[in-house]
Design a protein around this motif. Sequence first.
Motif: not given
Length: 391
Positions: A361-383
Amino acid sequence: MRTITKTLLLLLVLAVAPASGYAIKILHGPYLQSVSETEATIVWTTDSQSVAWVELAPNDGTNFYAQERPRYYDTQIGIKRTDNIHAVTLRGLKPGTTYRYRVYAQEVLSHRGWHVNYGNVAATDVYSKAPLAFTTLDTKKAATSFLVVNDIHEHADRMKTLFNRADYKTKDLVFFNGDMLSLFDKEQKFWGGFMDTAVSMFAGEKPLYYVRGNHETRGQMADRFHRYVRPNDAHLYFTVEQGPVFFICLDTGEDKPDNDIEYAGITDYDNYRTRQAEWLRQVVASDAFKRARFRVVVAHIPPRYTPEAWHGDIEVREKFMPILNEAGINLMICGHLHKFEYTEPNSQLKFPILVNSNEAIVSAETQGNKLDVKIIELNGKISFQKVYNAL
């Protein structure tokens, strides 16, 4: 003779009378579609033909029963629709505002000429639990967050796990980026495959945006997909504006040529994508797009520049990418390949493309002038994790 006559009359009465104790039921939903700053569409289904409406209340702490709430009906061309799929668009809402709501349906037993015979009423519960509620979008919101899943292919348990791994309750928006089912030949695949699970978790209260994939175009129910997704909108491609992010959501269509044997001569996606490209040119020329701090494209099929590219990849590459390459895009999020890929900007591509796998799953959030994007796997690991700067 008299006995026979009485028997026939009794049979006639039983034939036209509603079953004793029968109560219409809400089968699926409600869930949110097409939520913007000033509008929201609510969709649900019933087990019989009925007219339907939504009661809307402010989130002001008053009991839902404190007063009569305004009704918004499921109508078309000025007529209350009789159907078992219902879609009510609420208009004139205020940005960044929370509303409570209740959906209703009243069975239509018969409609002949100017006579309508109504039956029982079904509604969502506001007595034993809190009413459903949603919050409209707000382009002035300082920050936002969102999730993207794709290629679930009716594996509802997998989807549920991914949402829990990504802490879905804390996110503003959710995107389904195509191929949530494999073949749309039965309505139950839509519900049992993923949507009932989404409703039970969040879809009645959190804005949900469904970007069609190539598998949603297949099956004898495919031409009715629009009844369930964005039913009161003109297109299945659209934009979303929330906080500092402007989303362009493309409908990339099928992945093979229109004359392929698999489509049995019923597809016309080349022309569809050509018309969509004209719409895209207007979008990137708009003031709203130009002033956005972050610009994100969500599309099922990614463009590919390799000899292995299929027809759909090439269509996306040739019709959409020349427009997007000149538009100043932060990131394009795709699916389709059932594996993770990440492409940095290069001589052919002026922005990065993230292809999410079917088990992440793609999880993203903005923080000021930054867009932080993560990929989270089924086991919860950020890959995968990357931060993008505002434009």
